[in-house]
Write a protein that holds these residues in place. Structure first.
Motif, PDB file in Angstrom:
ATOM      1  N   TRP A 126       0.815  -1.218   0.000  1.00  0.00           N
ATOM      2  CA  TRP A 126       0.000   0.000   0.000  1.00  0.00           C
ATOM      3  C   TRP A 126       0.848   1.267   0.000  1.00  0.00           C
ATOM      4  O   TRP A 126       0.408   2.311  -0.468  1.00  0.00           O
ATOM      5  CB  TRP A 126      -0.928  -0.023   1.214  1.00  0.00           C
ATOM      6  N   TYR A 127       2.087   1.166   0.518  1.00  0.00           N
ATOM      7  CA  TYR A 127       2.934   2.350   0.628  1.00  0.00           C
ATOM      8  C   TYR A 127       4.231   2.118  -0.143  1.00  0.00           C
ATOM      9  O   TYR A 127       5.013   1.224   0.201  1.00  0.00           O
ATOM     10  CB  TYR A 127       3.238   2.667   2.096  1.00  0.00           C
ATOM     11  N   ARG A 128       4.455   2.904  -1.153  1.00  0.00           N
ATOM     12  CA  ARG A 128       5.623   2.732  -1.999  1.00  0.00           C
ATOM     13  C   ARG A 128       6.949   2.942  -1.244  1.00  0.00           C
ATOM     14  O   ARG A 128       7.905   2.183  -1.485  1.00  0.00           O
ATOM     15  CB  ARG A 128       5.532   3.695  -3.190  1.00  0.00           C
ATOM     16  N   PRO A 129       7.101   3.912  -0.342  1.00  0.00           N
ATOM     17  CA  PRO A 129       8.379   4.047   0.371  1.00  0.00           C
ATOM     18  C   PRO A 129       8.746   2.802   1.179  1.00  0.00           C
ATOM     19  O   PRO A 129       9.920   2.415   1.225  1.00  0.00           O
ATOM     20  CB  PRO A 129       8.152   5.261   1.285  1.00  0.00           C
ATOM     21  N   GLY A 183      -2.151  -9.967  -3.270  1.00  0.00           N
ATOM     22  CA  GLY A 183      -3.592  -9.762  -3.143  1.00  0.00           C
ATOM     23  C   GLY A 183      -3.979  -8.304  -3.087  1.00  0.00           C
ATOM     24  O   GLY A 183      -4.963  -7.887  -3.708  1.00  0.00           O
ATOM     25  N   VAL A 184      -3.210  -7.495  -2.366  1.00  0.00           N
ATOM     26  CA  VAL A 184      -3.532  -6.065  -2.246  1.00  0.00           C
ATOM     27  C   VAL A 184      -3.251  -5.338  -3.556  1.00  0.00           C
ATOM     28  O   VAL A 184      -4.022  -4.469  -3.987  1.00  0.00           O
ATOM     29  CB  VAL A 184      -2.740  -5.443  -1.081  1.00  0.00           C
ATOM     30  N   ARG A 185      -2.150  -5.688  -4.226  1.00  0.00           N
ATOM     31  CA  ARG A 185      -1.784  -4.980  -5.447  1.00  0.00           C
ATOM     32  C   ARG A 185      -2.638  -5.356  -6.652  1.00  0.00           C
ATOM     33  O   ARG A 185      -2.701  -4.584  -7.615  1.00  0.00           O
ATOM     34  CB  ARG A 185      -0.314  -5.258  -5.768  1.00  0.00           C
ATOM     35  N   LEU A 205     -11.762   3.050   2.407  1.00  0.00           N
ATOM     36  CA  LEU A 205     -11.554   2.404   1.107  1.00  0.00           C
ATOM     37  C   LEU A 205     -10.791   1.097   1.279  1.00  0.00           C
ATOM     38  O   LEU A 205     -11.159   0.072   0.695  1.00  0.00           O
ATOM     39  CB  LEU A 205     -10.787   3.355   0.186  1.00  0.00           C
ATOM     40  N   PHE A 206      -9.754   1.171   2.095  1.00  0.00           N
ATOM     41  CA  PHE A 206      -8.983  -0.052   2.320  1.00  0.00           C
ATOM     42  C   PHE A 206      -9.807  -1.081   3.083  1.00  0.00           C
ATOM     43  O   PHE A 206      -9.766  -2.275   2.785  1.00  0.00           O
ATOM     44  CB  PHE A 206      -7.710   0.281   3.100  1.00  0.00           C
ATOM     45  N   GLN A 207     -10.580  -0.633   4.077  1.00  0.00           N
ATOM     46  CA  GLN A 207     -11.340  -1.547   4.922  1.00  0.00           C
ATOM     47  C   GLN A 207     -12.484  -2.206   4.163  1.00  0.00           C
ATOM     48  O   GLN A 207     -12.741  -3.399   4.334  1.00  0.00           O
ATOM     49  CB  GLN A 207     -11.879  -0.778   6.134  1.00  0.00           C
TER      50      GLN A 207
END
Length: 291
Positions: A126-129, A183-185, A205-207
């Motif tokens: 979810w977080y690119r960094p 799964g998330v991507r 949105l994520f939930q």
């Protein structure tokens, strides 16, 4: 003189004595209904029996091959002999001692891996960094076999419970982690755009969208990790342990108690099937929205 006129009445049919009209409940089923019920039942029965056909054939081959001399009965006893040894171990309590030791180690390592890998996989996806920072080290360790690190864990943590549980955690983390990231991507971008257009905050949105859509892929990794937890632990118990299914198999081999060795292998299979069935039920419970 009476002027009343008698109104005509319809004739009433009187049944002969001893006869009564048949009730609908006593009407026998029509042949067509029976055939339709049988045709509807056959697919259900076949769906239940079909998975067991291959297993029954395998067990029959296992039983027959030693008895007819295809293999040496000393090194591969008939299946009924293994079943007798299995129940002897159950009655003596020895099998439960080894199963409880292995199961406690596997479950502790498995649940710790779940607690670590799912949040970490979500953060990486979810977080690119976070992804850019952790990907190099993850690529290094995920290509290193867990059993190759067993001597390292023993040297650092000793030959006790800590090294075995740490090995299980290591083996379980990467299947869960990689499947969580995938799964998330791979959530459908149209779902995310549609939810964003409705004004959902990133957390909601994520939930409500991302996490439910990723549940099937995450559970695929969890089921793979459950299998890995048992397999890796059995190998670790064969090296250094005083209890556990891996110890039972190795000790039975050294003492030439071959039926007990195969009974331990059967116990591992039953344990793995049971754990997988429990995870499948949990997955269906959490993904009831799927067709």
């Amino acid at each position: 003189m009476s002027s009343a006129l008698a109104s005509p009445e319809a004739p009433v049919a009187i049944d002969p004595p001893g006869t009564s009209a048949p009730s609908p409940a006593s009407t026998p089923p029509q042949p067509g209904a029976v055939q339709r019920a049988g045709a509807a039942l056959r697919p259900v029965v076949w769906r239940i029996l079909k998975p067991s056909v291959a297993i029954v054939a395998f067990l029959a081959l296992w039983e027959i091959a030693p008895r007819v001399g295809l293999v040496d009965e000393v090194f591969l006893p008939p299946f009924t002999t293994v079943v007798e040894a299995f129940f002897d171990l159950v009655q003596s309590g020895e099998l439960w001692q080894h199963v409880s030791a292995s199961l406690s180690r596997a479950l502790i390592g498995f649940f710790v891996a779940v607690v670590i890998a799912i949040p970490l996989g979500i953060a990486i996806a979810w977080y690119r960094p976070v992804s850019d920072f952790l990907n190099p080290i993850l690529e290094l360790f995920r290509n290193t076999a867990a059993l190759a690190l067993l001597p390292v864990f023993i040297l650092i943590l000793g030959i006790g419970e800590e090294s075995k549980i740490a090995l299980v955690i290591y083996a379980c983390t990467f299947p869960i982690l990689l499947n969580t990231i995938s799964g998330v991507r791979t959530v459908d971008p149209l779902l995310i755009k549609s939810a964003s257009s409705l004004g959902l905050s990133p957390v909601r949105l994520f939930q409500k969208v991302v996490l439910p859509a990723a549940v099937p892929t995450i559970f695929t990794g969890i089921r793979m990790a459950a299998a890995s937890s048992i397999l890796v632990l059995i190998a670790a118990e064969m090296v250094g342990a005083k209890a556990g299914l891996g110890y039972l198999i190795t000790a039975s081999q050294f003492n030439f108690q071959i039926p007990n060795m195969y009974a331990g292998i059967v116990a591992i299979s039953v344990l793995g099937l049971t754990l997988n069935a429990v995870l499948v039920l949990i997955e269906r419970r959490l993904s009831r929205w799927r067709v």
